[in-house]
Scaffold this motif. Structure first.
Motif, PDB file in Angstrom:
ATOM      1  N   ALA A  95       0.832  -1.201   0.000  1.00 24.13           N
ATOM      2  CA  ALA A  95       0.000   0.000   0.000  1.00 24.13           C
ATOM      3  C   ALA A  95       0.871   1.257   0.000  1.00 24.13           C
ATOM      4  CB  ALA A  95      -0.923  -0.004   1.214  1.00 24.13           C
ATOM      5  N   GLY A  96       1.985   1.236   0.744  1.00 22.50           N
ATOM      6  CA  GLY A  96       2.884   2.381   0.767  1.00 22.50           C
ATOM      7  C   GLY A  96       3.528   2.631  -0.584  1.00 22.50           C
ATOM      8  N   ILE A  97       3.942   1.563  -1.245  1.00 25.98           N
ATOM      9  CA  ILE A  97       4.530   1.698  -2.585  1.00 25.98           C
ATOM     10  C   ILE A  97       3.517   2.282  -3.558  1.00 25.98           C
ATOM     11  CG2 ILE A  97       5.413   0.379  -4.549  1.00 25.98           C
ATOM     12  CD1 ILE A  97       6.598  -1.572  -2.510  1.00 25.98           C
ATOM     13  N   THR A  98       2.292   1.803  -3.444  1.00 27.94           N
ATOM     14  CA  THR A  98       1.226   2.301  -4.317  1.00 27.94           C
ATOM     15  C   THR A  98       0.974   3.786  -4.085  1.00 27.94           C
ATOM     16  OG1 THR A  98       0.194   0.108  -4.303  1.00 27.94           O
ATOM     17  CG2 THR A  98      -1.168   1.962  -5.005  1.00 27.94           C
ATOM     18  N   ALA A  99       0.957   4.199  -2.799  1.00 27.74           N
ATOM     19  CA  ALA A  99       0.710   5.606  -2.482  1.00 27.74           C
ATOM     20  C   ALA A  99       1.833   6.496  -3.014  1.00 27.74           C
ATOM     21  CB  ALA A  99       0.569   5.769  -0.971  1.00 27.74           C
ATOM     22  N   VAL A 100       3.079   6.046  -2.859  1.00 29.91           N
ATOM     23  CA  VAL A 100       4.209   6.838  -3.354  1.00 29.91           C
ATOM     24  C   VAL A 100       4.158   6.934  -4.872  1.00 29.91           C
ATOM     25  CG1 VAL A 100       6.720   6.905  -3.576  1.00 29.91           C
ATOM     26  CG2 VAL A 100       5.671   6.287  -1.389  1.00 29.91           C
ATOM     27  N   ARG A 101       3.824   5.853  -5.526  1.00 27.33           N
ATOM     28  CA  ARG A 101       3.752   5.878  -6.999  1.00 27.33           C
ATOM     29  C   ARG A 101       2.680   6.845  -7.471  1.00 27.33           C
ATOM     30  NH1 ARG A 101       2.619   0.727 -11.100  1.00 27.33           N
ATOM     31  NH2 ARG A 101       2.431   1.997 -12.997  1.00 27.33           N
ATOM     32  N   SER A 102       1.562   6.866  -6.773  1.00 30.44           N
ATOM     33  CA  SER A 102       0.485   7.770  -7.191  1.00 30.44           C
ATOM     34  C   SER A 102       0.879   9.233  -7.038  1.00 30.44           C
ATOM     35  CB  SER A 102      -0.781   7.483  -6.374  1.00 30.44           C
ATOM     36  OG  SER A 102      -0.585   7.809  -5.003  1.00 30.44           O
ATOM     37  N   GLN A 103       1.812   9.512  -6.115  1.00 31.79           N
ATOM     38  CA  GLN A 103       2.233  10.891  -5.888  1.00 31.79           C
ATOM     39  C   GLN A 103       3.321  11.334  -6.861  1.00 31.79           C
ATOM     40  OE1 GLN A 103       0.865  13.107  -3.679  1.00 31.79           O
ATOM     41  NE2 GLN A 103      -0.674  11.506  -3.340  1.00 31.79           N
ATOM     42  N   ILE A 104       4.295  10.448  -7.126  1.00 31.61           N
ATOM     43  CA  ILE A 104       5.424  10.856  -7.973  1.00 31.61           C
ATOM     44  C   ILE A 104       5.240  10.454  -9.426  1.00 31.61           C
ATOM     45  CG2 ILE A 104       6.956  10.707  -5.980  1.00 31.61           C
ATOM     46  CD1 ILE A 104       8.070   8.121  -7.124  1.00 31.61           C
ATOM     47  N   GLY A 105       4.274   9.567  -9.678  1.00 31.54           N
ATOM     48  CA  GLY A 105       3.993   9.162 -11.055  1.00 31.54           C
ATOM     49  C   GLY A 105       5.024   8.231 -11.657  1.00 31.54           C
ATOM     50  N   GLN A 106       5.844   7.597 -10.833  1.00 31.67           N
ATOM     51  CA  GLN A 106       6.857   6.663 -11.314  1.00 31.67           C
ATOM     52  C   GLN A 106       6.782   5.362 -10.529  1.00 31.67           C
ATOM     53  OE1 GLN A 106      10.687   8.542 -11.019  1.00 31.67           O
ATOM     54  NE2 GLN A 106      10.275  10.036 -12.637  1.00 31.67           N
ATOM     55  N   VAL A 107       7.194   4.281 -11.197  1.00 33.75           N
ATOM     56  CA  VAL A 107       7.200   2.972 -10.550  1.00 33.75           C
ATOM     57  C   VAL A 107       8.322   2.927  -9.523  1.00 33.75           C
ATOM     58  CG1 VAL A 107       7.511   0.493 -10.893  1.00 33.75           C
ATOM     59  CG2 VAL A 107       6.231   1.843 -12.579  1.00 33.75           C
ATOM     60  N   VAL A 108       7.977   2.642  -8.278  1.00 35.03           N
ATOM     61  CA  VAL A 108       8.975   2.532  -7.211  1.00 35.03           C
ATOM     62  C   VAL A 108       9.609   1.148  -7.237  1.00 35.03           C
ATOM     63  CG1 VAL A 108       9.370   2.693  -4.725  1.00 35.03           C
ATOM     64  CG2 VAL A 108       7.667   4.176  -5.823  1.00 35.03           C
ATOM     65  N   TRP A 109       8.768   0.134  -7.178  1.00 35.36           N
ATOM     66  CA  TRP A 109       9.186  -1.259  -7.325  1.00 35.36           C
ATOM     67  C   TRP A 109       8.300  -1.908  -8.367  1.00 35.36           C
ATOM     68  CZ3 TRP A 109       9.474  -3.211  -1.556  1.00 35.36           C
ATOM     69  CH2 TRP A 109      10.705  -2.827  -1.007  1.00 35.36           C
ATOM     70  N   THR A 110       8.888  -2.730  -9.216  1.00 32.33           N
ATOM     71  CA  THR A 110       8.053  -3.559 -10.080  1.00 32.33           C
ATOM     72  C   THR A 110       7.455  -4.681  -9.232  1.00 32.33           C
ATOM     73  OG1 THR A 110       9.869  -5.078 -10.646  1.00 32.33           O
ATOM     74  CG2 THR A 110       9.591  -3.099 -12.021  1.00 32.33           C
ATOM     75  N   TYR A 111       6.493  -5.398  -9.804  1.00 28.21           N
ATOM     76  CA  TYR A 111       5.863  -6.502  -9.069  1.00 28.21           C
ATOM     77  C   TYR A 111       6.887  -7.573  -8.701  1.00 28.21           C
ATOM     78  CZ  TYR A 111       1.632  -4.249 -10.767  1.00 28.21           C
ATOM     79  OH  TYR A 111       0.638  -3.330 -11.041  1.00 28.21           O
ATOM     80  N   ALA A 112       7.785  -7.864  -9.624  1.00 28.98           N
ATOM     81  CA  ALA A 112       8.808  -8.872  -9.345  1.00 28.98           C
ATOM     82  C   ALA A 112       9.790  -8.380  -8.292  1.00 28.98           C
ATOM     83  CB  ALA A 112       9.548  -9.230 -10.633  1.00 28.98           C
ATOM     84  N   GLN A 113      10.130  -7.097  -8.322  1.00 24.67           N
ATOM     85  CA  GLN A 113      11.023  -6.550  -7.308  1.00 24.67           C
ATOM     86  C   GLN A 113      10.400  -6.639  -5.918  1.00 24.67           C
ATOM     87  OE1 GLN A 113      11.782  -2.681  -9.231  1.00 24.67           O
ATOM     88  NE2 GLN A 113      13.969  -3.095  -9.010  1.00 24.67           N
ATOM     89  N   PHE A 114       9.096  -6.495  -5.847  1.00 27.81           N
ATOM     90  CA  PHE A 114       8.416  -6.622  -4.558  1.00 27.81           C
ATOM     91  C   PHE A 114       8.639  -8.020  -3.987  1.00 27.81           C
ATOM     92  CE2 PHE A 114       4.789  -7.979  -2.037  1.00 27.81           C
ATOM     93  CZ  PHE A 114       4.706  -6.967  -1.094  1.00 27.81           C
ATOM     94  N   ALA A 115       8.510  -9.048  -4.826  1.00 26.00           N
ATOM     95  CA  ALA A 115       8.727 -10.422  -4.364  1.00 26.00           C
ATOM     96  C   ALA A 115      10.156 -10.604  -3.860  1.00 26.00           C
ATOM     97  CB  ALA A 115       8.428 -11.409  -5.492  1.00 26.00           C
ATOM     98  N   ASP A 116      11.128 -10.057  -4.572  1.00 24.02           N
ATOM     99  CA  ASP A 116      12.522 -10.139  -4.129  1.00 24.02           C
ATOM    100  C   ASP A 116      12.708  -9.460  -2.772  1.00 24.02           C
ATOM    101  OD1 ASP A 116      13.428 -11.590  -6.268  1.00 24.02           O
ATOM    102  OD2 ASP A 116      14.273  -9.884  -7.349  1.00 24.02           O
ATOM    103  N   ALA A 117      12.136  -8.280  -2.627  1.00 23.31           N
ATOM    104  CA  ALA A 117      12.332  -7.505  -1.403  1.00 23.31           C
ATOM    105  C   ALA A 117      11.708  -8.183  -0.185  1.00 23.31           C
ATOM    106  CB  ALA A 117      11.754  -6.101  -1.577  1.00 23.31           C
TER     107      ALA A 117
END
Length: 294
Positions: A63-85
């Protein structure tokens, strides 16, 4: 010879006359029970604390990644990067969940009760494995769905943007399935070796974490080939290597750097991952054949 004095009392027990379910229903019941056990459903409140704490953490992060993306308009983590993290949380989750699935049954001695019915020995092991794989996939895939919904509702490109986002999500879900398959097969095999949950949990953590230094040593060797193959030595880096090879920019967007430097050995990483899962499943089935023979 004295007359017998015993008396048989009719206390109302009757023979079962209902439908007798088959192998599919038994397997489904074991699978469903295993999935509920992993998340502590139907058990005490204490059993629910850790699994749902982990679920809460990964959901909040998504949810935090989604909120940041909506504010800056850029992908913070891809879906695959989320799994790695989130892989470190997956290790802890497996270390707790796998012993709950199989070590308790070994310790309490209930396996003869399972196997007294016409239940194939392999079905017990496969049902438990599938339930753990499903739980891990949901643990990584559920938050990815949260990220997708957030991106879909904030896109400025209409249905075209939603479609592009979906095409990014699907490989991420497949990648989460790879994490689930590798970690569940290794974790459940280790847990099946002992009835003591603490020993099983410690063994699982040791296998995943103590292999990391091996990767570190091999990656600084003077041979480039050894460096690029070093990540085969640990389950976590093995999966990351497969992701680097199979997903490419979907795992590490172009220009951002990162990823696992595997050179041209991507097919080797893919083959080793498949062989590792197959070997663990085979050993797990052999383990329960041995248990059933006692």
């Amino acid at each position: 010879m004295p007359d017998p004095t015993g008396v048989i009392h009719d206390i109302g027990y009757q023979r079962y006359t209902g439908p007798r379910l088959g192998r599919r229903q038994v397997f489904g019941a074991l699978y469903g029970h295993g999935l509920r056990t992993v998340f502590g459903l139907g058990r005490s409140a204490k059993s629910k604390i850790f699994p749902w704490l982990v679920v809460g953490i990964v959901t909040v992060v998504a949810a935090g990644i989604t909120a940041v993306r909506s504010q800056i308009g850029q992908v913070v983590w891809t879906y695959a990067q989320f799994a790695d993290a989130m892989s470190w949380l997956v290790i802890l989750f497996v270390a707790v969940a796998a012993p709950e699935l199989v070590s308790r049954d070994l310790r309490s001695g209930v396996l003869p009760l399972y196997f007294s019915r016409p239940l194939p020995r392999g079905d017990y092991a496969l049902a438990k494995l599938l339930s753990l794989m499903t739980a891990l996939w949901l643990l990584l895939g559920g938050p990815q769905l949260v990220m997708f919904l957030g991106a879909a509702f904030t896109t400025d490109s209409g249905m075209g943007g939603v479609w592009d986002e979906l095409l990014d999500l699907l490989p991420g879900l497949l990648y989460a399935g790879l994490w689930a398959a590798v970690f569940a097969s290794i974790g459940l095999l280790i847990a099946s070796l002992t009835g003591k949950r603490a020993f099983a949990a410690g063994g699982i953590v040791a296998v995943f974490l103590m292999t990391a230094p091996i990767v570190g040593v091999l990656s600084i060797m003077p041979s480039r080939t050894v460096n690029e193959l070093a990540f085969l030595a640990s389950p976590s880096t093995l999966v990351a290597g497969v992701g680097t090879w199979a997903l490419g920019d979907l795992l590490v967007p172009e220009g951002r750097g990162g990823g696992v430097p595997i050179g041209d050995f991507g097919p080797v990483y893919g083959a080793v991952a498949v062989l590792l899962v197959a070997a663990c499943v085979t050993l797990l089935l052999l383990r329960y054949r041995k248990v059933a023979a006692r």
